[in-house]
Design a protein around this motif. Structure first.
Motif, short mmCIF file in Angstrom:
data_model
loop_
_atom_site.label_atom_id
_atom_site.label_comp_id
_atom_site.label_asym_id
_atom_site.label_seq_id
_atom_site.Cartn_x
_atom_site.Cartn_y
_atom_site.Cartn_z
N VAL A 198 0.82 -1.21 0.00
CA VAL A 198 0.00 0.00 0.00
C VAL A 198 0.85 1.26 0.00
CG1 VAL A 198 -0.23 0.17 2.51
CG2 VAL A 198 -2.04 1.07 1.03
N ALA A 200 2.03 2.27 -3.50
CA ALA A 200 0.89 2.75 -4.30
C ALA A 200 0.48 4.16 -3.89
CB ALA A 200 -0.29 1.78 -4.13
N THR A 247 0.81 7.44 -6.27
CA THR A 247 -0.40 8.23 -6.54
C THR A 247 -0.19 9.71 -6.21
OG1 THR A 247 -1.77 6.30 -6.06
CG2 THR A 247 -2.84 8.45 -5.98
N LEU A 259 -10.76 5.94 -7.15
CA LEU A 259 -9.87 5.06 -6.39
C LEU A 259 -10.43 4.77 -4.99
CD1 LEU A 259 -7.20 3.54 -6.11
CD2 LEU A 259 -6.13 5.69 -5.39
N ARG A 267 -11.58 1.17 -3.46
CA ARG A 267 -11.05 0.63 -2.21
C ARG A 267 -12.20 0.26 -1.26
NH1 ARG A 267 -7.62 -1.94 -2.51
NH2 ARG A 267 -7.21 -1.79 -0.27
N TRP A 297 -1.95 -0.02 -7.39
CA TRP A 297 -3.19 -0.28 -6.65
C TRP A 297 -3.82 -1.61 -7.06
CZ3 TRP A 297 -4.34 1.82 -2.34
CH2 TRP A 297 -3.93 3.12 -2.03
N HIS A 343 -1.93 -4.20 -5.16
CA HIS A 343 -2.35 -4.20 -3.76
C HIS A 343 -3.70 -4.89 -3.59
CE1 HIS A 343 -2.87 -2.95 0.36
NE2 HIS A 343 -3.98 -2.31 0.05
#
Length: 286
Positions: free
Chosen positions: A6, A9, A13, A52, A56, A111, A114
């Protein structure tokens, strides 16, 4: 363990969003007022960040929505396209801007990695159970290999011992056969010799005027022992009856049979008599 996927990522980002906002402000700032360019850059980054966050949330609930994923990738491709267009139109450092144009796509890929890690993540209890099963399988395989090697070594030792024993038996048999062959050859030579044969005849048979019995070699070959039961049940032949049987067998063919042939047929017919009596009867009738 979760931070290993994480954190890269999140970092990628953040860098991608800052870079996209800066490029949009610098690129569009010359054509439109900078507040407008800032709103465009924030719109691209905001749309990407919103999709995003929604992805999630769905992932945390164990769900997935292809439409949201497609929108998120669209914002990522749009950001990458803005960076590529700026790099192609920039008069200075075009290569450097083009080299960082892949950052939005890379952030989306991180992502994705992940999310895949989260879907395949296991609890420590499950991981311990898997390690125990794997270790047990390795132990069983090692024991099986050791057992097979031990059995192979034992079988090899047994075959070696049997082969050596067989070789020793073959050597003894060959040596015995060679010794018997030599003895038989010596007897045959003695029997064929004129002087030797005459001397042996004189000591193995009584002297009869006009008759010189031929000295016969002993029978060398397989013999079948008679059962004690048959020997006991068969009555002893008298000398007269023995002479009659011997004479019939001897004169059953022309010329008359030799002692060896007569003795073989006498035994084959089932008659019983000692070698001394049989030879004495032969001499009487011959």
């Amino acid at each position: 363990m979760r931070a290993k996927t994480v954190l890269p990522a999140v970092a990628m980002t953040a860098v991608s969003m800052v870079l996209t906002l800066a490029v949009v402000v610098m690129w569009l700032g010359t054509a439109v007022p900078w507040p407008v360019a800032l709103v465009v850059g924030l719109g691209i980054d905001g749309g990407w960040l919103a999709t995003l966050a929604y992805e999630r949330r769905l992932a945390a609930q164990g769900d997935h929505n292809r439409a949201v994923t497609a929108v998120g990738w669209s914002f990522g491709i749009l950001a990458a396209g803005v960076l590529v267009a700026h790099a192609l139109t920039a008069e200075e450092s075009a290569g450097a801007w083009l080299a960082v144009a892949w950052l939005p796509i890379a952030a989306k890929a991180l992502w994705l990695v992940h999310a895949m890690w989260e879907r395949t993540a296991l609890t420590p209890v499950a991981l311990d159970a898997i390690r125990g099963i794997q270790q047990e399988a390795r132990d069983e395989a090692a024991v099986a290999r050791a057992r097979l090697r031990a059995e192979a070594a034992t079988e090899e030792t047994r075959l070696t011992a049997v082969t050596e024993a067989g070789a020793r038996v073959a050597r003894v048999q060959a040596k015995t056969a060679q010794t018997l062959s030599g003895a038989w050859s010596t007897l045959e030579t003695a029997r064929a010799g004129e002087e030797t044969g005459r001397a042996l005849t004189s000591v193995t048979a009584r002297v009869t005027p006009g008759v010189t019995p031929r000295w016969e070699l002993p029978v060398w070959g397989p013999s079948e022992p008679l059962a004690a039961r048959s020997l006991e049940s068969a009555p002893a032949l008298t000398d007269e009856a023995l002479d009659v049987i011997v004479d019939e067998i001897r004169t059953s063919e022309t010329p008359a049979l030799s002692y060896r042939e007569m003795a073989a047929r006498f035994r084959a017919a089932g008659h019983s008599a000692s070698e001394m009596r049989l030879r004495t009867a032969w001499k009487r009738v011959a």
